[in-house]
Structure formats: structure tokens, C-alpha cells
Design an enzyme around this catalytic site. Structure first.
Site, PDB file in Angstrom:
ATOM      1  N   THR A 181      -9.161  -7.753  54.720  1.00 18.36           N
ATOM      2  CA  THR A 181      -8.689  -6.439  54.280  1.00 18.36           C
ATOM      3  C   THR A 181      -7.382  -6.579  53.493  1.00 18.36           C
ATOM      4  O   THR A 181      -7.277  -6.103  52.354  1.00 18.36           O
ATOM      5  CB  THR A 181      -8.430  -5.552  55.522  1.00 18.36           C
ATOM      6  OG1 THR A 181      -9.581  -5.585  56.363  1.00 18.36           O
ATOM      7  CG2 THR A 181      -8.114  -4.126  55.121  1.00 18.36           C
TER       8      THR A 181
ATOM      9  N   TYR B  60     -15.967  -9.858  62.537  1.00 13.75           N
ATOM     10  CA  TYR B  60     -14.791  -9.046  62.235  1.00 13.75           C
ATOM     11  C   TYR B  60     -15.184  -7.579  62.429  1.00 13.75           C
ATOM     12  O   TYR B  60     -15.859  -6.997  61.586  1.00 13.75           O
ATOM     13  CB  TYR B  60     -14.358  -9.361  60.793  1.00 13.75           C
ATOM     14  CG  TYR B  60     -13.147  -8.626  60.249  1.00 13.75           C
ATOM     15  CD1 TYR B  60     -12.430  -7.684  60.981  1.00 13.75           C
ATOM     16  CD2 TYR B  60     -12.705  -8.906  58.960  1.00 13.75           C
ATOM     17  CE1 TYR B  60     -11.319  -7.037  60.442  1.00 13.75           C
ATOM     18  CE2 TYR B  60     -11.591  -8.268  58.413  1.00 13.75           C
ATOM     19  CZ  TYR B  60     -10.912  -7.336  59.167  1.00 13.75           C
ATOM     20  OH  TYR B  60      -9.826  -6.688  58.620  1.00 13.75           O
TER      21      TYR B  60
ATOM     22  N   LYS C 119     -12.839 -10.844  65.932  1.00  8.17           N
ATOM     23  CA  LYS C 119     -11.588 -10.249  65.460  1.00  8.17           C
ATOM     24  C   LYS C 119     -11.780  -8.756  65.617  1.00  8.17           C
ATOM     25  O   LYS C 119     -12.631  -8.157  64.964  1.00  8.17           O
ATOM     26  CB  LYS C 119     -11.327 -10.608  64.007  1.00  8.17           C
ATOM     27  CG  LYS C 119     -10.129  -9.891  63.441  1.00  8.17           C
ATOM     28  CD  LYS C 119     -10.121  -9.952  61.938  1.00  8.17           C
ATOM     29  CE  LYS C 119      -8.918  -9.277  61.328  1.00  8.17           C
ATOM     30  NZ  LYS C 119      -8.581  -7.978  61.902  1.00  8.17           N
TER      31      LYS C 119
HETATM   32  C1  LIG Z   1      -6.684  -1.744  58.808  1.00  8.65           C
HETATM   33  C2  LIG Z   1      -5.900  -3.024  58.729  1.00  8.65           C
HETATM   34  O1  LIG Z   1      -5.540  -3.489  57.666  1.00  8.65           O
HETATM   35  N1  LIG Z   1      -5.620  -3.595  59.873  1.00  8.65           N
HETATM   36  C3  LIG Z   1      -4.866  -4.794  59.960  1.00  8.65           C
HETATM   37  C4  LIG Z   1      -5.718  -5.876  60.525  1.00  8.65           C
HETATM   38  O2  LIG Z   1      -6.836  -5.718  60.965  1.00  8.65           O
HETATM   39  C5  LIG Z   1      -3.608  -4.649  60.818  1.00  8.65           C
HETATM   40  O3  LIG Z   1      -2.871  -5.830  60.731  1.00  8.65           O
HETATM   41  C6  LIG Z   1      -2.770  -3.476  60.391  1.00  8.65           C
HETATM   42  O4  LIG Z   1      -2.362  -3.659  59.070  1.00  8.65           O
HETATM   43  C7  LIG Z   1      -1.537  -3.318  61.288  1.00  8.65           C
HETATM   44  O5  LIG Z   1      -1.930  -3.208  62.609  1.00  8.65           O
HETATM   45  C8  LIG Z   1      -0.686  -2.119  60.911  1.00  8.65           C
HETATM   46  O6  LIG Z   1      -1.372  -0.923  61.178  1.00  8.65           O
HETATM   47  C1  LIG Z   2      -5.584  -7.570  59.088  1.00  5.58           C
HETATM   48  C2  LIG Z   2      -6.750  -8.358  58.821  1.00  5.58           C
HETATM   49  O1  LIG Z   2      -7.231  -9.020  59.638  1.00  5.58           O
HETATM   50  C3  LIG Z   2      -7.268  -8.346  57.489  1.00  5.58           C
HETATM   51  O2  LIG Z   2      -6.496  -8.124  56.589  1.00  5.58           O
HETATM   52  O3  LIG Z   2      -8.458  -8.565  57.311  1.00  5.58           O
END
Ligand SMILES: CC(=O)N[C@H](C=O)[C@@H](O)[C@H](O)[C@H](O)CO
Ligand SMILES: CC(=O)C(=O)O
Length: 320
Positions: free
Chosen positions: A51, A143, A173
């Protein structure tokens, strides 16, 4: 299946894909980025093209090049490089999985296809299985990020018997706030050696209590050191210190969430904190505003997040 690799644990930074002002990938700063994560943040695992890395906004050729650059620059410096290879097209996903194996990545991760969606657990498993089979020697991670994919199949159900279908399955994840689902993933798979990686950085401490073995997130790019201190306090069973760290991290995330926080803002914050230019995001994302960056900078300073000295307990309590 036995892998030579040790289990993925601790913090995993979801890497940003650095771009130039013209929107091309800026490969030239990736070496510096690796050194920054290892030396300044104490983070030695990365999750590429997810992401935060705008993986789904890159072309297949760009995803291959980005993966290759991280593996090359991370050699002998990073512990593990996991490549996200999820795509809407099974063929593309398989191509990326095979490529990850060829370049020597340490694992692959896949999200649920999110346009034409799998409606049942079995269909999703079948899709994941076909991708995993394209890299039969690589650990496979699912994920789970239902808010973004719209695929709400519970992780706990998906994990039930998953290794019979996907022998390379090594972990999850989990990017969701449903701690019932997360807790049951851990509880029902205790006899396995799975990695349970939590993905909501502001709630990591609660997930550690539920049995998370590590975490993948965007904030570990620049709050890795602070979060590692929280992990250490948790390890030592000093829950009140761990909670102080979590609250401190929450104060920052809560502040930016209210301003509007996503990948664009992560790029701006990382540029500010690391000094490495991350550049703008790619459309459909829009560059973070100047006002956002200024406010985030002031908040980071007030929380003492811009210096790498440890926060004293007193200043932890005092900052707001
Ligand atoms: C939706 C998204 O990007 N989630 C991230 C990882 O999965 C997180 O690292 C968030 O950026 C973080 O928890 C802040 O809300
Ligand atoms: C936050 C995370 O795991 C991603 O950027 O895919």
C-alpha cells in the site's frame, strides 16, 4: 514445508516508492534509504510494493525493477525483503511471484483481488494458491486489508487448514482493527510457526498482547526507533512503559489522521524526517499540502520525534 530462513519477526517497514518530481521512480535513493532504515531506525525487514509503496499504481515492469533494486541494495544489510505481488490479474501476480523468487527475495505477500472479488473463502484460497505455486520455494504471506480491498472474508476462517492448500503459507499481515479476528488467528494456530504481523501501527501494543510476532507498517519508516523501544519494553514485561510509548506514537498518528493521513502524507513525513526525497505520489493520489507538512513537523518536534535521543519518561508524560 521447512525453509532455511528464520521466521520473519520484529518490525517490517512498508517501503515508500521514491519518485522524482516528474513522477518517475527515483531508484537513485534506495541505497541511502536502506542505510537509513538500518542505522537510524533499527529496522531490518522491509515490505516492498504494498500500500505505502503504491504497488498497485505501478506498472508490472516498474514493480519488477523496484523489487530488484531493494533486494540488491539490501543485500548483507537487511534481514528479510518481502515483496508484495498481489494484482487483479492472476497471470501478473504469478509473474511477479516468480520474479521475486528469481531475484532472491525472502518472501511474497498477496492481497485479495479487489475488483472482481472472491466471494468465499475457498475461492480466495484458490486464487492465493495459484500465486503461491509460482514461487514454490518462497514463504507466502496473506495480506489482509479488508478496508481497502473490500474483501471481508475473516482471516481466522481463511487460515483454517490453509497449509493443506498452500504448503508455503508462513504467515499473515493483518491490517484491520478487528482484534477478535486477529486473536483467533493466533489462538487457533498455536501449533504452527506462523508469523502474525500486525498492520495498524497505532494499535500495535494491543496486538502484541494478542500474540502478534511482528508488525508491518508505514510509520516504521520514521518511528521505527520509537516503536522498537515499545517492543523492548513489552518484551521486558514493562507494560506501563510500553503503553507510554504507544500513547506517544498515538498522539502523533491521531494528530495527522485528523488532518487527513495516507500514502501522500507518509511520503512528505518521511522526506522531512529522513532528509531523503521521496517525491510526490502518483495519481490518483495528490501531493500532501504545505500546511500538512508544516503542522506535522511542528507536532514531531513537540513530541521529540525529530531527534534520535530517547525520550525521558517525564517528557513522555508531559507531551500532548
Ligand atoms: C492502510 C495502511 O496504509 N495501513 C498501513 C499498513 O497496513 C499502516 O501502517 C498505517 O499507515 C498506519 O497504521 C497509520 O494509520
Ligand atoms: C503498511 C503496509 O503494510 C503496506 O504499505 O502495504
Amino acid at each position: 514445508m521447512a525453509f532455511p530462513k528464520k521466521k520473519l519477526q520484529g518490525l517490517v517497514a512498508a517501503t515508500i516508492t521514491p519518485m522524482t518530481e516528474n513522477g518517475e521512480i527515483n531508484f537513485s535513493v534506495i541505497g541511502q534509504y536502506v542505510d537509513y532504515l538500518v542505522k537510524e531506525q533499527g529496522v531490518k525487514n522491509i515490505f516492498v510494493n504494498g500500500t505505502t509503496g503504491e504497488g498497485l499504481s505501478l506498472s508490472i515492469s516498474e514493480r519488477r525493477q523496484v523489487a530488484e533494486e531493494w533486494v540488491t541494495k539490501g543485500k548483507d544489510k537487511l534481514d528479510q525483503v518481502v515483496i508484495h505481488v498481489g494484482a487483479l490479474s492472476l497471470k501478473e501476480s504469478q509473474e511477479l511471484a516468480q520474479h521475486a523468487a528469481e531475484i532472491g527475495a525472502d518472501g511474497i505477500a498477496v492481497i485479495a483481488p479487489f475488483f472482481l472479488k472472491p466471494w468465499t473463502k475457498d475461492i480466495l484460497i484458490n486464487f492465493l494458491k495459484e500465486v503461491a505455486a509460482a514461487a514454490p520455494a518462497l514463504p507466502f504471506y496473506y495480506y489482509h486489508i479488508p478496508a481497502l480491498t473490500g474483501v471481508k472474508i475473516r482471516a481466522e476462517e481463511l487460515l483454517d487448514g490453509i497449509q493443506d492448500k498452500i504448503p508455503t503459507f508462513q504467515g499473515l499481515k493483518f491490517s484491520d482493527t478487528d482484534l477478535l479476528d486477529f486473536g483467533q488467528c493466533v489462538d487457533q494456530n498455536r501449533q504452527q510457526q506462523f508469523a502474525f504481523l500486525f498492520g495498524v501501527d497505532e494499535q500495535l501494543l494491543s496486538a502484541l498482547v494478542m500474540g502478534a510476532t511482528g508488525a508491518v507498517g508505514s510509520t516504521y519508516n520514521y518511528l521505527g526507533r520509537k516503536t522498537n523501544q515499545m517492543l523492548e519494553a513489552f518484551e521486558r514485561k514493562d507494560l506501563s512503559l510500553a503503553l507510554n510509548y504507544q500513547f506517544c506514537i498515538q498522539r502523533f498518528i491521531n494528530f495527522v489522521v485528523k488532518l487527513g493521513f495516507g500514502v501522500s502524507q507518509t511520503k512528505a513525513i518521511m522526506t522531512l524526517v529522513s532528509g531523503i526525497p521521496m517525491g510526490p505520489p502518483r495519481l490518483p493520489l495528490q501531493k500532501a499540502s504545505r500546511e500538512f507538512t508544516d503542522s506535522a513537523e511542528a507536532k514531531l518536534k513537540s513530541l521529540d520525534f525529530l531527534s534520535f535521543t530517547d525520550l525521558k519518561d517525564g517528557s513522555l508524560e508531559a507531551s500532548s
